[in-house]
Enzyme design. Structure first.
Site, mmCIF file in Angstrom:
data_model
loop_
_atom_site.group_PDB
_atom_site.id
_atom_site.type_symbol
_atom_site.label_atom_id
_atom_site.label_comp_id
_atom_site.label_asym_id
_atom_site.label_seq_id
_atom_site.Cartn_x
_atom_site.Cartn_y
_atom_site.Cartn_z
ATOM 1 N N GLY A 172 3.531 6.026 8.469
ATOM 2 C CA GLY A 172 4.908 6.280 8.036
ATOM 3 C C GLY A 172 5.843 5.149 8.411
ATOM 4 O O GLY A 172 6.896 4.967 7.799
ATOM 5 N N ASN A 173 5.458 4.363 9.431
ATOM 6 C CA ASN A 173 6.223 3.156 9.781
ATOM 7 C C ASN A 173 5.973 2.025 8.793
ATOM 8 O O ASN A 173 6.724 1.042 8.765
ATOM 9 C CB ASN A 173 5.845 2.641 11.175
ATOM 10 C CG ASN A 173 6.617 3.325 12.285
ATOM 11 O OD1 ASN A 173 6.052 4.067 13.054
ATOM 12 N ND2 ASN A 173 7.916 3.071 12.355
ATOM 13 N N SER A 174 4.892 2.126 8.027
ATOM 14 C CA SER A 174 4.496 1.031 7.136
ATOM 15 C C SER A 174 5.643 0.628 6.218
ATOM 16 O O SER A 174 6.242 1.472 5.548
ATOM 17 C CB SER A 174 3.291 1.450 6.292
ATOM 18 O OG SER A 174 2.155 1.614 7.089
ATOM 19 N N ASP A 233 0.196 -7.513 1.513
ATOM 20 C CA ASP A 233 0.702 -6.148 1.706
ATOM 21 C C ASP A 233 2.228 -6.104 1.661
ATOM 22 O O ASP A 233 2.860 -5.426 2.470
ATOM 23 C CB ASP A 233 0.197 -5.560 3.021
ATOM 24 C CG ASP A 233 0.225 -4.026 3.003
ATOM 25 O OD1 ASP A 233 0.365 -3.447 1.906
ATOM 26 O OD2 ASP A 233 0.138 -3.418 4.084
ATOM 27 N N LEU A 262 -1.568 -27.525 -5.000
ATOM 28 C CA LEU A 262 -1.154 -28.873 -4.627
ATOM 29 C C LEU A 262 -2.167 -29.912 -5.070
ATOM 30 O O LEU A 262 -1.792 -30.984 -5.551
ATOM 31 C CB LEU A 262 -0.942 -28.933 -3.110
ATOM 32 C CG LEU A 262 -0.498 -30.247 -2.510
ATOM 33 C CD1 LEU A 262 0.843 -30.681 -3.101
ATOM 34 C CD2 LEU A 262 -0.376 -30.124 -0.983
ATOM 35 N N GLY A 263 -3.463 -29.622 -4.888
ATOM 36 C CA GLY A 263 -4.508 -30.537 -5.339
ATOM 37 C C GLY A 263 -4.975 -31.523 -4.298
ATOM 38 O O GLY A 263 -5.146 -32.710 -4.592
ATOM 39 N N VAL A 264 -5.200 -31.048 -3.069
ATOM 40 C CA VAL A 264 -5.709 -31.927 -2.016
ATOM 41 C C VAL A 264 -6.913 -31.279 -1.340
ATOM 42 O O VAL A 264 -7.053 -30.058 -1.325
ATOM 43 C CB VAL A 264 -4.635 -32.236 -0.942
ATOM 44 C CG1 VAL A 264 -3.503 -33.053 -1.523
ATOM 45 C CG2 VAL A 264 -4.109 -30.953 -0.305
ATOM 46 N N HIS A 266 0.821 -1.221 0.000
ATOM 47 C CA HIS A 266 0.000 0.000 0.000
ATOM 48 C C HIS A 266 0.853 1.268 0.000
ATOM 49 O O HIS A 266 0.361 2.345 -0.335
ATOM 50 C CB HIS A 266 -0.970 -0.008 1.181
ATOM 51 C CG HIS A 266 -0.358 0.305 2.505
ATOM 52 N ND1 HIS A 266 0.041 -0.657 3.397
ATOM 53 C CD2 HIS A 266 -0.052 1.494 3.095
ATOM 54 C CE1 HIS A 266 0.539 -0.098 4.472
ATOM 55 N NE2 HIS A 266 0.487 1.211 4.318
#
Length: 477
Positions: free
Chosen positions: A229-231, A155, A283-285, A125
């Site tokens: 701003g820490n993002s 993110d 994977l198919g399970v 973001h």
């Protein structure tokens, strides 16, 4: 008179009596027992376990006695911060304003140097919709950047720097977020409100937090201060290793921040570098996420899709999937995250536990997830003839429990298409649809059935639960 002197006098006084205890009646044995207790008290005081407080009501450690085993309280974090802060970067973006307003919008965020040749990790973001991205290092050097790949569901974004005078950039070490424990000390460094290289420290408050954002919810919760701003900035352990990417805060609370676990980021980064987006492996399970006495257990394979990678690798019903690429899994959601983040064509080592047999490993080559399986097995569309831009999941017990919801009490909104009727009506990911046109529904199939009974062109009235509140939302067809 000191207690030690009192003890000596007591022992001297008792010694003549104990010699002839048999002749003194019951007093001699009683005094001998008191002498043993008193001697044991002084032995206890000096054995490192503590000393008694007044009248033996509590324990105290003697001066100079070591504290808790395997615990070293931090004194100063300055050496750690000096060692890692050069790898934390400031990110500035310029993007068009929303809602058609004229002019450009300038935003700031954080990130960290992944490789010495110029790869940087941040939040999706932070760079979403940006026309221009500038990255500034702590030494003042500034470079332009372009997006290599990003994924909104986790993110996470991967950038590449360009420009002269790059040299060897200060790449950081990545840690193992699976080894984190609640109570571990952590440090967050970033640029909150544009304030360069602000440092906050705290501890791990919880792990595997599910916020209702999507099926990849697996957040680390910390009380280290994380502000706008820490993002995109790094969350460090006490070894100076990045264990998370700071990504979200709860504005209503204080001391509640979230970070994407670095092990999830590790699984995703090769996919972003090669494909530019999340190309999901399959994977198919079909698995049962069963629990025993409330404890989490490795997912049990219920069925295997014919011709799938799992079928080719010899996986069969009754197997338990214990680990993927050496990392232990304890639920269906963990299996989904670890497999879906791997790109089609990549190989994965699966550790199986078969009934009556020991663990064994098989190697599977994942393929692209079939569209039908993706829509029917993971999310379900609300309508077969009109796309309202709304995807739902059943509130099974395994989905409802982490969200604090009641199982089969509605349908969970797992995705909303931008600019769709659902988006314009204000529906959000994490909402729970409980009624359609005033008819109660308990699952996604009930929503579809209720929609099919509606009149063509008429508005759809949904009752949704958002957090602790209930509200009505009208969607125009």
């Amino acid at each position: 008179m000191s207690s030690r002197l009192l003890s000596v006098l007591l022992v001297l006084a008792v010694t003549p009596l104990t010699a002839g205890a048999e002749e003194e009646g019951p007093v001699g044995p009683w005094l001998q027992a008191r002498v043993r207790e008193h001697a044991a008290w002084f032995t206890y005081q000096g054995n490192g376990e503590g000393r008694a407080g007044a009248m033996g009501l509590w324990r105290e450690r003697p001066a100079g006695e070591p504290g808790l085993p395997n615990f070293v309280p931090p004194t100063s974090l300055a050496p750690l911060i000096r060692a890692v802060e050069a790898g934390v970067v400031n990110i500035t973006t310029v993007s068009p304003r929303e809602s058609g307003l004229a002019g450009m919008k300038r935003s700031t965020g954080s990130g960290f140097v992944l490789t010495a040749d110029g790869l940087v990790v941040t939040n999706s973001h932070v760079v979403s919709g940006a026309n221009k991205i500038a990255v500034r290092l702590s030494d003042g050097r500034e470079f332009s950047a372009e997006v290599v790949g990003r994924d909104a569901s986790t993110d996470v974004a991967l950038l590449r720097l360009s420009g002269s005078d790059m040299g060897d950039l200060p790449a950081l070490f990545l840690g193992d977020s699976d080894r984190l424990e609640v109570g571990d000390w952590v440090v967050a460094i970033g640029n909150p409100f544009g304030l360069d290289h602000s440092v906050a420290h705290g501890m791990i408050s919880a792990k595997e937090r599910v916020l209702g954002v999507g099926q990849f919810d697996d957040f680390i919760q910390t009380d280290a201060l994380i502000n706008p701003g820490n993002s995109g900035g790094p969350l460090f352990n006490m070894k100076g290793e990045v264990v998370g990417v700071n990504t979200a805060i709860i504005s209503q609370g204080q001391g509640i921040g979230f970070a994407v676990p670095i092990n999830l980021v590790k699984d995703l980064l090769p996919n972003l570098r090669e494909n530019g987006k999340l190309e999901r492996g399959w994977l198919g399970v079909v698995v049962n996420d069963d629990r025993e006495s409330g404890e989490r257990r490795a997912p049990l394979v219920k069925d295997v899709f014919r011709g799938s990678p799992a079928h080719a690798a010899g996986i069969r019903s009754g197997d338990r999937l214990v680990a993927v690429n050496g990392r232990t899994i304890g639920s269906y959601l963990q299996l989904l995250r670890k497999v879906a983040l791997l790109a089609p064509g990549s190989e994965a080592r699966l550790t199986l536990l078969r009934p009556g047999a020991k663990q064994e490993e098989v190697t599977v080559r994942l393929v692209e997830r079939p569209a039908q399986e993706a829509t029917e097995g993971l999310v379900q569309r609300t309508s077969s003839d009109e796309d309202l831009g709304l995807a739902l999941r059943d509130l099974t017990p395994d989905v409802a429990a982490p969200l604090g919801q009641e199982a089969w009490a509605g349908a969970l909104v797992s995705a909303v298409t931008p600019r769709s009727p659902a988006d314009e009506a204000g529906l959000r990911v994490g909402d729970v649809v409980t009624e359609v046109n005033r008819k109660r529904v308990k699952d996604a199939a009930g929503v579809r059935a209720a929609l099919s009974r509606g009149s063509s062109g008429a508005s759809i009235l949904l009752r949704v639960k958002r957090g602790d509140s209930l509200q009505y939302v009208a969607i125009a067809r």
